[in-house]
Structure formats: structure tokens, C-alpha cells
Design an enzyme around this catalytic site. Structure first.
Site, mmCIF file in Angstrom:
data_model
loop_
_atom_site.group_PDB
_atom_site.id
_atom_site.type_symbol
_atom_site.label_atom_id
_atom_site.label_comp_id
_atom_site.label_asym_id
_atom_site.label_seq_id
_atom_site.Cartn_x
_atom_site.Cartn_y
_atom_site.Cartn_z
ATOM 1 N N LEU A 48 0.825 -1.216 0.000
ATOM 2 C CA LEU A 48 0.000 0.000 0.000
ATOM 3 C C LEU A 48 0.856 1.262 0.000
ATOM 4 O O LEU A 48 0.433 2.318 -0.454
ATOM 5 C CB LEU A 48 -0.885 0.020 1.253
ATOM 6 C CG LEU A 48 -1.947 -1.068 1.352
ATOM 7 C CD1 LEU A 48 -2.493 -1.130 2.772
ATOM 8 C CD2 LEU A 48 -3.057 -0.804 0.358
ATOM 9 N N GLU A 50 4.954 3.044 1.579
ATOM 10 C CA GLU A 50 6.189 2.861 2.339
ATOM 11 C C GLU A 50 6.476 4.113 3.140
ATOM 12 O O GLU A 50 6.291 5.232 2.647
ATOM 13 C CB GLU A 50 7.330 2.582 1.358
ATOM 14 C CG GLU A 50 8.572 2.148 2.064
ATOM 15 C CD GLU A 50 9.598 1.511 1.133
ATOM 16 O OE1 GLU A 50 9.236 1.107 0.014
ATOM 17 O OE2 GLU A 50 10.759 1.445 1.559
ATOM 18 N N GLY A 51 6.927 3.934 4.362
ATOM 19 C CA GLY A 51 7.326 5.078 5.196
ATOM 20 C C GLY A 51 8.693 4.830 5.793
ATOM 21 O O GLY A 51 9.389 3.891 5.385
ATOM 22 N N PHE A 53 9.533 3.665 8.662
ATOM 23 C CA PHE A 53 9.614 2.437 9.458
ATOM 24 C C PHE A 53 9.715 1.197 8.560
ATOM 25 O O PHE A 53 10.416 0.251 8.867
ATOM 26 C CB PHE A 53 8.355 2.372 10.333
ATOM 27 C CG PHE A 53 8.260 1.196 11.244
ATOM 28 C CD1 PHE A 53 8.834 1.229 12.507
ATOM 29 C CD2 PHE A 53 7.575 0.046 10.858
ATOM 30 C CE1 PHE A 53 8.724 0.141 13.366
ATOM 31 C CE2 PHE A 53 7.457 -1.046 11.707
ATOM 32 C CZ PHE A 53 8.037 -0.994 12.969
ATOM 33 N N GLY A 54 8.992 1.235 7.459
ATOM 34 C CA GLY A 54 8.976 0.078 6.562
ATOM 35 C C GLY A 54 7.808 0.160 5.598
ATOM 36 O O GLY A 54 7.261 1.232 5.378
ATOM 37 N N SER A 55 7.450 -1.006 5.036
ATOM 38 C CA SER A 55 6.370 -1.022 4.042
ATOM 39 C C SER A 55 5.047 -1.429 4.694
ATOM 40 O O SER A 55 5.043 -2.126 5.712
ATOM 41 C CB SER A 55 6.704 -2.020 2.943
ATOM 42 O OG SER A 55 7.907 -1.649 2.343
ATOM 43 N N VAL A 56 3.972 -0.992 4.054
ATOM 44 C CA VAL A 56 2.633 -1.334 4.549
ATOM 45 C C VAL A 56 1.939 -2.199 3.490
ATOM 46 O O VAL A 56 1.941 -1.854 2.300
ATOM 47 C CB VAL A 56 1.800 -0.064 4.841
ATOM 48 C CG1 VAL A 56 0.442 -0.427 5.414
ATOM 49 C CG2 VAL A 56 2.544 0.865 5.795
ATOM 50 N N ASP A 168 3.954 14.072 14.857
ATOM 51 C CA ASP A 168 4.142 13.938 13.409
ATOM 52 C C ASP A 168 2.810 14.099 12.683
ATOM 53 O O ASP A 168 2.450 13.297 11.813
ATOM 54 C CB ASP A 168 4.804 12.589 13.089
ATOM 55 C CG ASP A 168 5.497 12.590 11.721
ATOM 56 O OD1 ASP A 168 5.685 13.686 11.151
ATOM 57 O OD2 ASP A 168 5.848 11.505 11.229
#
Ligand code: ATP
Length: 347
Positions: A48, A50-51, A53-56, A168
Site C-alpha cells: 500500500l 512505504e514510510g 519504518f517500513g512497508s505497509v 508527526d
């Protein structure tokens, strides 16, 4: 702290507090296997976004419920902390405008967080991303998203125990459910504020363009930093502009620098997103700009609280709040406000 206690640490008193919370907990621990099955082994087709922290990934549980799984990219002490803070914060916070935590998985160095799936993804994709060309975010829907986000933050600041500062607040951290109800998400940088503590000084986290000046410069964090970020978000929702824009000459301009002269000249129409086709009540636009201006003031003392923001968004006249709160007396609640702010804008 039940969740964090399991994941990293926790004192006896916190353990005691967690007992009452766990009675009505609505999250659970998932196994890695379960999440691999749900996401088709984290297939790229299910990704969906990526940020940091990692991928969603999108997933489906055997009972048919749709989930989003955030998978940590690389294990590190900082990422472990962000994971614990996110799980701990969302595990204890329950509100219609906060993304619901379904659970987590911590096996070996794998760290995954499981949430409700939000079919309309994040607000940023509607304002600037792939959905923006055919966006159906009309004024009414935008105002509903603004109010929902504000109510989610009001809950964190005023009703959660201890109070929580998000740190944030931004358009990519506002997700939208099937009814375009706003869900504030991404609590990896959240800070708990014990009773009586007005601010703490920390290393700066968050996103450039949304950071309150006192936080960006001195790491001084309080609820008021979220109020500033909310003001930037509100300007972004009204205008469809990004918080920081690259100009033709390579220079950068903040949304506040762009908005100030327009407000000063009374060009409210020019502040509106050109994608908003319908005629919009000028009084409402003016009010929204005024609320954004109050929130995005350089001086944190002058900003309203999120409780006051919610009241203002619901139509409370500013003078009733001023009567309740002398702090707001100093604020000129009119169109000159942004112009005044320009003079002492220090970032
Ligand atoms: N519960 C969810 N339902 C649907 N999509 C989601 C969900 N959570 C995250 N996403 C999608 O995944 C993307 C990445 O989310 P993530 O929270 O990891 O990062 P971000 O907020 O975009 O960036 P940053 O790490 O800088 O905060 C989001 O922009 C959103 O489109």
C-alpha cells in the site's frame, strides 16, 4: 504498560495500571505465519505504501476482515523504540478518529503492526498524490476530515491518560475510511506527557514543513507543537498546496509564506484549491483561514489548544473562547493575524 512490558520493559505500577486496560483490550498478538498468509507472503502487489519504518501491505484474515500490516524494514534500537511506542500508544488510545490497532507480531527481529485497513488510504494521496487528479474531496468532505483530525488530536491531548503528543501530524498520517472519516495514524514518535508536565526537550522528530519553530530550533515539545502542525495541515487542506514548495529558482517557500500576503490582501479565493469547483461560502473560508492562522503562530503561548480548535471548527465565536481564556486575548482574531505573524516568524 502491558504491551510495552511484553515487548521491552515495564514497572510494577505500570503493570498494575495495565490490568484494568487489558480487560477491554481489542488487540491481540499475531504470529508471523498468520500475517504471511494474510498478505500473500508480503507480495509486492499487496503493497500500500512505504514510510520511514517500513512497508505497509494489504491483507485479509480468515474471517474476511481487511487489515493493513506495517512491516519493519531493518531492526535497530531506534526502530524497536518506534515500534514499541506506536503499539503502546495505539493500544491504549481509543477514539473514532484514531486508527485502530488490531495487534502486533514480534518474532526474532521481525516487527509488524496490524491495523484496520483504510480503503481510501491517506489524505496526502487525495491532495497531491495519485488520486488528486480525480479527487472527490469537495469542501464539505474536507471540512469533515479537518474536524475529525482535530477531534482525534483533542482526544490525545485532553482525554488520553497520560496525555499524548503525536509529534508527526501531517497529511500522510491522516487515513480515510470508506466514509472518508479521518483516522490519525503513525504514532512512532508519540510522547506521553505525565500530569503537570507542560513541555519536554527532546531530539527533533517529525516532518519538515510541519514542525513548530520552537520544536525545530530548540527541541521544545508540548501539545502546542501538534497544534502548529494541525494549522499547516489545515492550510494544506484548504489550498491543496504542499507545506513546502520548490520554486522555479530552486528556492523553497513554506505554505505560511505563500498564504500570508494573500490573506493580507483579502484574496481568499486565491487561497482555495483550484480543484474545488463548487461555490464556497466565503465566511466559512475566512473562518478556516483564521483558525489555521491561530494554530500556525510562531509563539506557542498564543496558539489555541486542540479543545479550543474543535470548538472553533464547530462554529464557536472566537470571543467566547477569549472570555474563557485570557491567553487568547493577545491574539488578533481577524485577517491581519497572518500578516502580524509574518513579522515574528522565525523559522
Ligand atoms: N491502515 C492503513 N490502511 C490503508 N493504507 C495504509 C494504512 N496505513 C498506512 N497505509 C498506507 O501506507 C503508506 C505508508 O504509511 P506509513 O505510515 O508507513 O508512512 P508515511 O506516513 O507515509 O511516512 P512516514 O514514515 O514519513 O511517516 C501511507 O501513506 C498509506 O498510503
Amino acid at each position: 504498560m502491558e504491551l510495552i512490558g511484553k515487548i521491552c520493559c515495564g514497572g510494577a505500577q505500570e503493570e498494575q495500571q495495565s490490568i484494568s486496560r487489558s480487560k477491554n483490550k481489542n488487540w491481540r498478538v499475531f504470529s508471523l505465519k498468520e500475517l504471511q498468509v494474510a498478505t500473500n507472503n508480503f507480495s509486492s502487489k499487496r503493497k500500500l505504501g512505504e514510510g520511514g519504518f517500513g512497508s505497509v501491505f494489504y491483507g485479509k484474515l480468515p474471517d474476511g476482515s481487511k487489515i493493513a500490516v506495517k512491516k519493519l524494514k531493518v531492526w535497530s534500537v531506534n526502530n524497536e523504540l518506534a515500534f514499541s511506542v506506536e503499539v503502546e500508544t495505539l493500544g491504549r488510545a481509543k477514539h473514532k478518529n484514531l486508527l485502530r490497532l488490531l495487534g502486533y507480531c514480534a518474532e526474532g527481529q521481525e516487527r509488524l503492526i496490524v491495523y484496520d485497513f483504510m480503503p481510501n488510504l491517506c489524505l496526502v494521496s487525495h491532495l497531491h498524490g495519485k488520486h488528486s487528479a480525480n479527487s472527490i474531496l469537495d469542501w464539505k468532505r474536507r471540512m469533515h476530515i479537518v474536524l475529525g483530525s482535530a477531534e482525534g488530536l483533542e482526544y490525545l491531548h485532553h482525554y488520553a491518560v497520560p496525555h499524548i503528543i503525536h509529534r508527526d501530524v501531517k497529511a500522510s498520517n491522516v487515513l480515510l475510511d470508506s466514509n472518508y472519516e479521518a483516522k490519525v495514524s503513525d504514532f512512532g514518535f508519540a510522547k506521553f506527557m505525565p500530569d503537570g508536565v507542560t513541555h519536554v526537550t527532546t531530539r527533533v522528530k517529525g516532518t519538515v514543513g510541519y514542525l513548530a519553530p520552537e520544536y525545530a530550533m530548540w527541541g521544545r515539545v508540548s501539545e502546542s507543537c501538534d497544534v502548529y502542525s494541525f494549522g499547516i495541515l489545515l492550510l494544506e487542506i484548504i489550498s491543496g498546496k504542499k507545506p513546502i514548495e520548490k520554486m522555479g529558482n530552486g528556492e523553497k517557500r513554506t505554505i505560511v509564506e505563500w498564504a500570508v500576503p494573500l490573506v493580507y490582501q483579502g484574496k481568499l479565493q486565491a487561497l482555495l484549491d483550484p480543484k474545488l469547483q463548487e461555490r464556497i461560502n466565503q465566511d466559512e473560508v475566512r473562518r478556516m483561514i483564521q483558525i489555521a492562522s491561530l494554530c500556525a503562530q510562531s509563539n506557542p503561548e498564543k496558539r489555541p489548544t486542540m479543545r479550543e480548535v474543535v470548538l472553533l471548527l464547530k462554529g464557536a465565536p472566537a470571543h467566547t473562547l477569549i472570555a474563557q481564556k485570557p491567553k487568547l486575548e493577545a491574539v488578533k482574531y481577524n485577517e491581519e493575524l497572518l500578516a502580524a505573524d509574518e513579522e515574528d516568524d522565525s523559522y
